[in-house]
Motif scaffolding. Sequence first.
Motif, PDB file in Angstrom:
ATOM      1  N   TYR A 257      -6.824  -0.807  -5.708  1.00 52.58           N
ATOM      2  CA  TYR A 257      -7.298  -1.013  -4.339  1.00 52.58           C
ATOM      3  C   TYR A 257      -8.686  -0.409  -4.181  1.00 52.58           C
ATOM      4  CZ  TYR A 257      -2.542  -2.368  -3.125  1.00 52.58           C
ATOM      5  OH  TYR A 257      -1.325  -3.009  -3.064  1.00 52.58           O
TER       6      TYR A 257
ATOM      7  N   VAL B  40       0.829  -1.206   0.000  1.00 50.54           N
ATOM      8  CA  VAL B  40       0.000   0.000   0.000  1.00 50.54           C
ATOM      9  C   VAL B  40       0.863   1.255   0.000  1.00 50.54           C
ATOM     10  CG1 VAL B  40      -1.677   1.320   1.355  1.00 50.54           C
ATOM     11  CG2 VAL B  40      -1.980  -1.140   1.053  1.00 50.54           C
TER      12      VAL B  40
ATOM     13  N   VAL C 222      -9.812  -3.003   2.837  1.00 56.52           N
ATOM     14  CA  VAL C 222      -9.320  -2.591   1.529  1.00 56.52           C
ATOM     15  C   VAL C 222      -8.870  -3.841   0.783  1.00 56.52           C
ATOM     16  CG1 VAL C 222      -7.549  -1.307   0.285  1.00 56.52           C
ATOM     17  CG2 VAL C 222      -8.659  -0.283   2.277  1.00 56.52           C
ATOM     18  N   SER C 223      -9.367  -3.996  -0.429  1.00 56.69           N
ATOM     19  CA  SER C 223      -9.103  -5.180  -1.238  1.00 56.69           C
ATOM     20  C   SER C 223      -8.193  -4.825  -2.407  1.00 56.69           C
ATOM     21  CB  SER C 223     -10.428  -5.755  -1.754  1.00 56.69           C
ATOM     22  OG  SER C 223     -10.212  -6.737  -2.731  1.00 56.69           O
ATOM     23  N   GLN C 224      -7.146  -5.621  -2.578  1.00 54.33           N
ATOM     24  CA  GLN C 224      -6.286  -5.451  -3.755  1.00 54.33           C
ATOM     25  C   GLN C 224      -6.820  -6.315  -4.886  1.00 54.33           C
ATOM     26  OE1 GLN C 224      -2.516  -7.485  -4.680  1.00 54.33           O
ATOM     27  NE2 GLN C 224      -1.510  -5.570  -4.117  1.00 54.33           N
TER      28      GLN C 224
ATOM     29  N   LEU D 244      -6.902   3.587  -0.321  1.00 52.68           N
ATOM     30  CA  LEU D 244      -5.790   2.948   0.374  1.00 52.68           C
ATOM     31  C   LEU D 244      -5.988   2.844   1.876  1.00 52.68           C
ATOM     32  CD1 LEU D 244      -2.707   4.338  -1.574  1.00 52.68           C
ATOM     33  CD2 LEU D 244      -4.071   2.294  -1.987  1.00 52.68           C
TER      34      LEU D 244
ATOM     35  N   GLN E  75       2.177   1.784  -3.472  1.00 52.35           N
ATOM     36  CA  GLN E  75       1.065   2.145  -4.350  1.00 52.35           C
ATOM     37  C   GLN E  75       0.735   3.619  -4.211  1.00 52.35           C
ATOM     38  OE1 GLN E  75      -0.353  -0.076  -6.378  1.00 52.35           O
ATOM     39  NE2 GLN E  75      -2.225   0.910  -7.093  1.00 52.35           N
TER      40      GLN E  75
ATOM     41  N   ASP F 201      -7.569   4.753  -6.267  1.00 50.34           N
ATOM     42  CA  ASP F 201      -7.215   3.787  -5.236  1.00 50.34           C
ATOM     43  C   ASP F 201      -7.725   4.241  -3.875  1.00 50.34           C
ATOM     44  OD1 ASP F 201      -5.872   1.715  -6.569  1.00 50.34           O
ATOM     45  OD2 ASP F 201      -4.071   2.919  -6.777  1.00 50.34           O
TER      46      ASP F 201
END
Length: 685
Positions: free
Chosen positions: A464, A48, A457-459, A484, A51, A482
């Motif tokens: 995300y 994260v 939070v899902s990747q 995050l 990212q 995203d």
Amino acid sequence: MLFLAILYLGLHTMPRAWGKLNTDFPNYYMSARLAHEGYDTARVYEWVWLQRQKDHRAIDIPLIGLIPITPFSTLAMWPITGLSALAAKHVWLLVNLALLVPLCWMIRSMTGLTYQRIALVVALSFPLHRNLLDGQFYLVLLVSIVAACWAYLRELYVLAGILVAVAAACKIFPVLLFVFFLQRRAWRALVSGAVTGLAAVAVSVAVFGWNVHRTYLHEILPWTLHGEGMPPYVTSSASISSVLHYLFLPEPQWNPHPWHNSPLWFALLQSTLPMLALAPAILLIRREDHTKGRILLEWSALLTASLAISTMPASYHFVLMVLPVCVLTARLLEYKQYGWLAVLVIVSLGIGFPMPSPNRIMGPAILLYVPRLPLMLALLVGFYALLWRDHQARDSSWEWTQYAWAAFMAASAVLSVSSTLNLQRAVRQEYAYRLPLQTPALLETNPMPEGTQIRYVSQTPEGYRLVTVGQDAAWLDPSSDDDLSFAGNSGPVWVERALSPQSKIVDVRNPSRAVFDDAREPMVSADGQSLAFVRDRQGKGQLMVRRAFQSDATVEAALTPPSLNIYEASFLSETEYAFSAVEDGRPPEISLTDRSHTNAPLGLVESRYPALSPDGRWMAYSHLERGMWNLWVRDQTTGTTRRIADVPCNQIQPAWERDSKTLLYGTDCGRSLWFTAVARRRVIP
């Protein structure tokens, strides 16, 4: 055929590589750019965190991650970090194409093959096309390894050691080539390699700092070595480790029904098969034979074996097979064995050809679906047959070093079986606490309870996203940005949107209304009146608070000094909060505030992810021991601490439920490093 292959490269591969970033070039580029800009890169391996930095720089790629890349290898991008990401990739592609010239020249000088034949091997290598598309590193690595062999043949032993050390500092597995130097008593190559390796580490530490290297050595490298640096159930990687995970180890989301659920068989085969594949490459090295053909066969066999036993091979790795294929081609042409040459062509094409992952459980038939592994092992057997034939022809006997190597590898295999079996049995203790979430995700991070719902939070492959899971359905934030991090307190949900040039916090139900900019990781106070967050400067975080943040009379204040680099925090009020932070390059440690705003370290050694319970009685946190983050609980009234679990995997990001007795947290047990799933555990009676 060569003309058609070059035409495909020029009209198909290069335009696709030139036009977009793909992956994995941004992984290298981003890390080098952050260091070049003076950012604190201690957390560069965290999914994260990296990212967020990527989004702030508007790099057009859905996901980015540095695992398992070494920090040193990213320094190759240092000279081009002043360019935009796509322009930098253009320069990188041109450099890679230019390297094909010395590569072909060195292979010709060693094998005697014509340039046309060498160019045909190179152009028909699908991994070469994958390297160019992804902007990968392995063509540079191939040139380094070929140049080291070329230097050794010319008795430039110091140069050979330097080149192998640089290759090993970039990608760990070339370190096996030092076994070649050791077996052949090439002391100058060994000494120069050791000195160069130490120099490479020193340069990398000077650029990136010690903390990121400590993370790599203690947390990332061990997981990579046992095949779980990246999701092992992606069977298209065709490694021994990946196939064995797929066949023998269950995982509730990725592999719920393996062919045969047996950690014992996994441990036996995981430990012995790679050793059996590697052993002949070491034991058949003959120190007294200095002929060029023998040296090339031994070098190529060791390189092929290192790829065959690699725990995380991708298609682009196998561009390194250009050298072994050329060596075998020259030998077969010399002996006029054209039938075997045709077999070699088929095998080399099969090794490089891409295959998709199956969409159903196949059992042992998976080896037919992903032929790279059996083909690599078959090619390795061919190398060993040639080496053994030469060995028999010269009637050579074993030296004491070969017996020592055999004993060492046998002992290593036995110890590895025991440790692997214990590890695999231990990590499965966590399965009893895993929540059966059905939303597809690569990882699930930052879980928090919200009444009867759970948010995390899902990747996903697209980036995300904030996910809310209830009893009957799941809601996925449709935003193209995203998400995050987030916070909520039985009301609006405040989400961090990672944008360029900075993150902002918004109400997820009204994303057009930004609460404030340049902020990450929101935390709502217990009374709902204040919102704490972290603000970054050059990669270093400072804990801030916005009082009465939903009114026009809001006031912003700093809760921690700029000297601290805040990693995470838990916030109940301005007089009751905890945070993990780094100061002066030391390991992260948790501090607790009091009413006088004295941020006092708690003496919990290396600790992160504090979570204060709603009643203020407890603090959950993760403590690092033996390279693993495990959950602990601290009694805030007495200061006593108690370990929740002792498992050889990570339990991170705890969050208390309303009863102040139960924790939600992320666990990567049985999965891969930091690819966490959500678990729930009652920790207070």
